[in-house]
Design a protein around this motif. Structure first.
Motif, PDB file in Angstrom:
ATOM      1  N   THR A 144      70.357  23.565  33.477  1.00  0.00           N
ATOM      2  CA  THR A 144      69.348  22.514  33.239  1.00  0.00           C
ATOM      3  C   THR A 144      69.074  23.594  31.953  1.00  0.00           C
ATOM      4  O   THR A 144      69.126  24.145  31.592  1.00  0.00           O
ATOM      5  N   LEU A 145      68.875  22.431  30.207  1.00  0.00           N
ATOM      6  CA  LEU A 145      68.633  23.494  29.265  1.00  0.00           C
ATOM      7  C   LEU A 145      67.246  24.391  29.819  1.00  0.00           C
ATOM      8  O   LEU A 145      67.393  25.425  28.691  1.00  0.00           O
ATOM      9  N   GLU A 146      66.515  24.473  30.693  1.00  0.00           N
ATOM     10  CA  GLU A 146      65.677  25.196  30.987  1.00  0.00           C
ATOM     11  C   GLU A 146      65.907  26.366  31.902  1.00  0.00           C
ATOM     12  O   GLU A 146      65.202  27.059  32.452  1.00  0.00           O
ATOM     13  N   GLY A 147      67.412  26.356  32.284  1.00  0.00           N
ATOM     14  CA  GLY A 147      67.256  27.269  33.571  1.00  0.00           C
ATOM     15  C   GLY A 147      67.839  26.060  34.327  1.00  0.00           C
ATOM     16  O   GLY A 147      67.715  25.374  34.797  1.00  0.00           O
ATOM     17  N   ARG A 148      68.327  27.345  35.991  1.00  0.00           N
ATOM     18  CA  ARG A 148      68.614  26.387  36.879  1.00  0.00           C
ATOM     19  C   ARG A 148      67.447  25.975  37.716  1.00  0.00           C
ATOM     20  O   ARG A 148      66.419  26.455  37.797  1.00  0.00           O
ATOM     21  N   VAL A 149      67.040  25.074  38.297  1.00  0.00           N
ATOM     22  CA  VAL A 149      66.252  24.504  38.965  1.00  0.00           C
ATOM     23  C   VAL A 149      67.202  23.711  40.025  1.00  0.00           C
ATOM     24  O   VAL A 149      68.522  23.375  40.309  1.00  0.00           O
ATOM     25  N   ILE A 150      66.178  23.858  41.760  1.00  0.00           N
ATOM     26  CA  ILE A 150      66.748  24.329  42.971  1.00  0.00           C
ATOM     27  C   ILE A 150      65.992  22.645  43.556  1.00  0.00           C
ATOM     28  O   ILE A 150      64.633  22.542  43.976  1.00  0.00           O
ATOM     29  N   VAL A 151      67.287  22.126  44.048  1.00  0.00           N
ATOM     30  CA  VAL A 151      66.700  20.365  44.111  1.00  0.00           C
ATOM     31  C   VAL A 151      66.769  20.074  45.671  1.00  0.00           C
ATOM     32  O   VAL A 151      68.322  20.141  45.824  1.00  0.00           O
ATOM     33  N   PRO A 152      66.795  19.937  46.748  1.00  0.00           N
ATOM     34  CA  PRO A 152      66.430  18.857  47.841  1.00  0.00           C
ATOM     35  C   PRO A 152      67.364  17.840  47.950  1.00  0.00           C
ATOM     36  O   PRO A 152      66.972  16.987  46.912  1.00  0.00           O
ATOM     37  N   TYR A 153      68.787  16.895  48.862  1.00  0.00           N
ATOM     38  CA  TYR A 153      68.811  16.031  48.301  1.00  0.00           C
ATOM     39  C   TYR A 153      69.746  15.509  49.467  1.00  0.00           C
ATOM     40  O   TYR A 153      69.309  15.989  51.270  1.00  0.00           O
ATOM     41  N   THR A 154      69.435  14.516  50.191  1.00  0.00           N
ATOM     42  CA  THR A 154      69.922  13.283  50.770  1.00  0.00           C
ATOM     43  C   THR A 154      70.789  12.747  50.620  1.00  0.00           C
ATOM     44  O   THR A 154      71.638  12.084  49.701  1.00  0.00           O
ATOM     45  N   GLY A 155      72.013  12.521  51.832  1.00  0.00           N
ATOM     46  CA  GLY A 155      73.248  11.393  51.023  1.00  0.00           C
ATOM     47  C   GLY A 155      73.929  11.369  52.493  1.00  0.00           C
ATOM     48  O   GLY A 155      72.927  11.426  54.149  1.00  0.00           O
ATOM     49  N   TYR A 156      75.610  10.154  52.880  1.00  0.00           N
ATOM     50  CA  TYR A 156      75.986  10.252  54.145  1.00  0.00           C
ATOM     51  C   TYR A 156      75.665  10.570  55.069  1.00  0.00           C
ATOM     52  O   TYR A 156      75.842  11.797  54.598  1.00  0.00           O
ATOM     53  N   ASN A 157      75.559  11.010  56.169  1.00  0.00           N
ATOM     54  CA  ASN A 157      75.598  12.280  57.279  1.00  0.00           C
ATOM     55  C   ASN A 157      76.832  12.789  56.601  1.00  0.00           C
ATOM     56  O   ASN A 157      77.319  14.128  57.500  1.00  0.00           O
ATOM     57  N   LYS A 158      78.009  11.971  57.025  1.00  0.00           N
ATOM     58  CA  LYS A 158      79.214  12.655  57.311  1.00  0.00           C
ATOM     59  C   LYS A 158      79.789  12.825  55.408  1.00  0.00           C
ATOM     60  O   LYS A 158      80.203  14.142  55.674  1.00  0.00           O
ATOM     61  N   HIS A 159      79.298  13.212  54.449  1.00  0.00           N
ATOM     62  CA  HIS A 159      79.872  13.681  53.631  1.00  0.00           C
ATOM     63  C   HIS A 159      78.828  14.715  53.497  1.00  0.00           C
ATOM     64  O   HIS A 159      79.044  15.740  53.251  1.00  0.00           O
ATOM     65  N   VAL A 160      77.537  15.070  54.000  1.00  0.00           N
ATOM     66  CA  VAL A 160      76.152  16.285  53.959  1.00  0.00           C
ATOM     67  C   VAL A 160      77.444  16.952  54.851  1.00  0.00           C
ATOM     68  O   VAL A 160      77.299  18.092  54.565  1.00  0.00           O
ATOM     69  N   ALA A 161      77.662  16.551  56.145  1.00  0.00           N
ATOM     70  CA  ALA A 161      79.094  17.279  56.635  1.00  0.00           C
ATOM     71  C   ALA A 161      79.640  18.412  56.446  1.00  0.00           C
ATOM     72  O   ALA A 161      79.647  19.487  56.441  1.00  0.00           O
ATOM     73  N   LEU A 162      80.559  17.371  55.133  1.00  0.00           N
ATOM     74  CA  LEU A 162      81.745  17.992  54.865  1.00  0.00           C
ATOM     75  C   LEU A 162      81.424  19.738  53.573  1.00  0.00           C
ATOM     76  O   LEU A 162      81.360  20.216  53.935  1.00  0.00           O
ATOM     77  N   ILE A 163      80.169  18.836  52.950  1.00  0.00           N
ATOM     78  CA  ILE A 163      79.638  19.774  52.181  1.00  0.00           C
ATOM     79  C   ILE A 163      79.240  20.974  53.375  1.00  0.00           C
ATOM     80  O   ILE A 163      79.535  22.407  52.866  1.00  0.00           O
ATOM     81  N   GLN A 164      78.306  21.684  53.510  1.00  0.00           N
ATOM     82  CA  GLN A 164      78.102  21.923  54.664  1.00  0.00           C
ATOM     83  C   GLN A 164      78.806  23.163  55.730  1.00  0.00           C
ATOM     84  O   GLN A 164      78.971  23.866  56.235  1.00  0.00           O
ATOM     85  N   ARG A 165      80.011  22.581  55.725  1.00  0.00           N
ATOM     86  CA  ARG A 165      80.822  22.835  56.464  1.00  0.00           C
ATOM     87  C   ARG A 165      82.394  23.238  55.306  1.00  0.00           C
ATOM     88  O   ARG A 165      82.353  24.197  56.029  1.00  0.00           O
ATOM     89  N   GLY A 166      82.137  23.688  54.529  1.00  0.00           N
ATOM     90  CA  GLY A 166      82.226  24.330  53.389  1.00  0.00           C
ATOM     91  C   GLY A 166      83.583  23.563  53.144  1.00  0.00           C
ATOM     92  O   GLY A 166      84.746  24.630  52.680  1.00  0.00           O
ATOM     93  N   THR A 167      83.586  21.912  52.786  1.00  0.00           N
ATOM     94  CA  THR A 167      85.067  22.111  52.442  1.00  0.00           C
ATOM     95  C   THR A 167      85.652  21.741  50.525  1.00  0.00           C
ATOM     96  O   THR A 167      84.225  22.172  50.493  1.00  0.00           O
ATOM     97  N   GLU A 168      86.477  21.744  50.549  1.00  0.00           N
ATOM     98  CA  GLU A 168      87.025  22.252  49.252  1.00  0.00           C
ATOM     99  C   GLU A 168      86.171  21.093  47.927  1.00  0.00           C
ATOM    100  O   GLU A 168      86.681  20.749  48.121  1.00  0.00           O
ATOM    101  N   ILE A 169      85.146  22.074  47.349  1.00  0.00           N
ATOM    102  CA  ILE A 169      84.289  20.962  47.003  1.00  0.00           C
ATOM    103  C   ILE A 169      84.582  21.624  44.055  1.00  0.00           C
ATOM    104  O   ILE A 169      85.293  22.345  44.694  1.00  0.00           O
ATOM    105  N   GLY A 170      84.549  20.430  44.338  1.00  0.00           N
ATOM    106  CA  GLY A 170      85.352  20.271  42.984  1.00  0.00           C
ATOM    107  C   GLY A 170      83.851  19.826  41.880  1.00  0.00           C
ATOM    108  O   GLY A 170      83.204  19.686  41.931  1.00  0.00           O
ATOM    109  N   ALA A 171      84.331  19.387  40.740  1.00  0.00           N
ATOM    110  CA  ALA A 171      83.579  18.184  40.152  1.00  0.00           C
ATOM    111  C   ALA A 171      82.834  17.472  40.041  1.00  0.00           C
ATOM    112  O   ALA A 171      82.778  16.770  41.095  1.00  0.00           O
TER     113      ALA A 171
END
Length: 410
Positions: free
Chosen positions: A138-165
């Motif tokens: 952000t303009l004031e620096g980085r913020v660490i925010v918890p998130y929730t989402g579709y279980n399969k998508h979250v699993a893909l992110i945690q598994r190390g799937t190639e992530i883009g923009a």
């Protein structure tokens, strides 16, 4: 083969984090409008490198954006101007060929960016942490925010799937931030042998989708419950636009969001049913690009003709096609686009093609040559399936997809 899906993550922000993200969004939007005005005043420039060289320092100084965001702004503006220039050139060609008389006015003034949605680059503007947390700049620096989402998508992110923009999107009615993350999933390379079945999909308003296979199987996905709701929204929107008050404008915003969600959910349901019913298939879709310019119905100016134009423009068929395409790749199928010319006027039995094959332009197809009779939408789906089969045969014989096929989702 790479397939791109979008993960929608809900950000659970504190009041301080919410304020920081909102301030960053608005500053990003203001910088987009500044660069857009600069590009317009300097010959409607679309070169992102030249735009960045000319505006980078001013963006950092005036809007206080971090360096990577300051680089993303000229790229986004340049891409928007390239799209507008393409539309201007296509419009000039269509006017020369007599397909339309209207002049495209997208570059008559500097494009204005209304949405505050901003773009983040992975590992530069945002990174994922453990325990479902994401670090966002952000303009004031980085913020660490918890998130929730579709279980399969979250699993893909945690598994190390190639992530883009990703894009930071703000849902104004709910006052909620979402992070839309692009995920690249590895899928098997398609071959003619892996696609054991050919399916044709015809889209329309009475039936949102009609599918047909070469074995004679067919499925009708009705829009009977959805179309009346869309018609009601259109009538209500017309009355509110005529009224023009501030409260009417607020209602228009609410109605547009409701209608968008209705269409999106319906397209998701229909596309999922089609893909799951036909696994490992080559799915043929109509190539509907520039369909409004290619059809004669736009030339009518009567009230009846304008009403017909509105009816045909109500549903988001491009969205339905895109959903079928990406879901198909996830289920070892593939969608291609085939020529949509005369699919509902050509007889699938003898090949005779004429407008009289559809009496009164209704739902009954009666071939004037061989008297073959069938539901008109099913005829369209069968013709699409046969054109898809021809492309598959060429693919199997030559090893390459035919130039007549427009591959989707690749």
């Amino acid at each position: 083969m790479q397939t791109v899906v979008t993960a929608k993550l809900k950000l659970n922000t504190t009041p301080e984090q919410f304020k920081a993200l909102r301030t960053t969004q608005l500053a990003y939007r203001d910088s987009l409008n500044y660069v857009s005005q600069y590009a317009f005043e300097h010959g409607k420039m679309s070169n992102a490198v030249r735009l960045q060289d000319a505006t980078y320092e001013e963006i950092r100084l005036r809007f206080h954006l971090p360096s990577q965001m300051a680089c993303s702004v000229p790229r986004q503006v340049g891409a928007s101007y390239k799209t507008l220039w393409t539309k201007v050139k296509n419009n000039a060609v269509h006017r020369k060929e007599g397909k339309t008389k209207k002049r495209y006015k997208g570059l008559d003034k500097a494009p204005k960016f209304i949405s505050p949605t901003l773009t983040y680059q992975y590992k530069k503007d945002y990174t994922f942490k453990k325990e479902q947390q994401v670090s966002i700049l952000t303009l004031e620096g980085r913020v660490i925010v918890p998130y929730t989402g579709y279980n399969k998508h979250v699993a893909l992110i945690q598994r190390g799937t190639e992530i883009g923009a990703s894009k930071l999107w703000y849902d104004k009615p709910k006052k909620q931030f979402y992070l839309l993350v692009s995920l690249e999933i590895e899928t098997a390379d398609p071959t003619p042998e892996t696609h054991k079945q050919v399916v044709g999909v015809d889209v329309g308003m009475r039936y949102l989708a009609v599918t047909a296979t070469m074995q004679g199987d067919c499925t009708f996905h009705s829009g009977k419950q959805i179309v009346p709701k869309a018609n009601h929204s259109a009538r209500l929107r017309k009355r509110l636009q005529k009224k023009g008050t501030r409260s009417a404008t607020r209602r228009l915003v609410a109605i547009s969001g409701r209608e968008r969600r209705l269409k999106q959910n319906t397209n998701h349901v229909v596309s999922k049913r089609i893909v799951l019913q036909h696994p490992q298939s080559l799915i043929g879709l109509e190539h509907l690009t520039d369909i409004r310019e290619r059809t004669k119905r736009r030339k009518g100016k009567s009230a009846k003709q304008r009403k017909a134009n509105r009816t045909f423009s109500k549903w988001s068929f491009a969205e339905l096609h895109s959903m079928i395409a990406y879901k198909a790749l996830l289920h070892r199928s593939m969608a291609i686009k085939v020529d949509a010319n005369s699919t509902s006027q050509a007889c699938p039995k003898c090949g005779h093609t004429c407008k009289e094959n559809r009496p009164n332009k209704g739902l009954l197809f009666v071939c004037q040559n061989c008297q073959y009779t069938l539901h008109a939408d099913l005829v369209g789906a069968r013709n699409i399936a046969m054109r898809t089969l021809l492309i598959r045969q060429d693919w199997r014989g030559t090893g390459l997809l035919s130039v007549r096929a427009f591959c989707v989702g690749r």
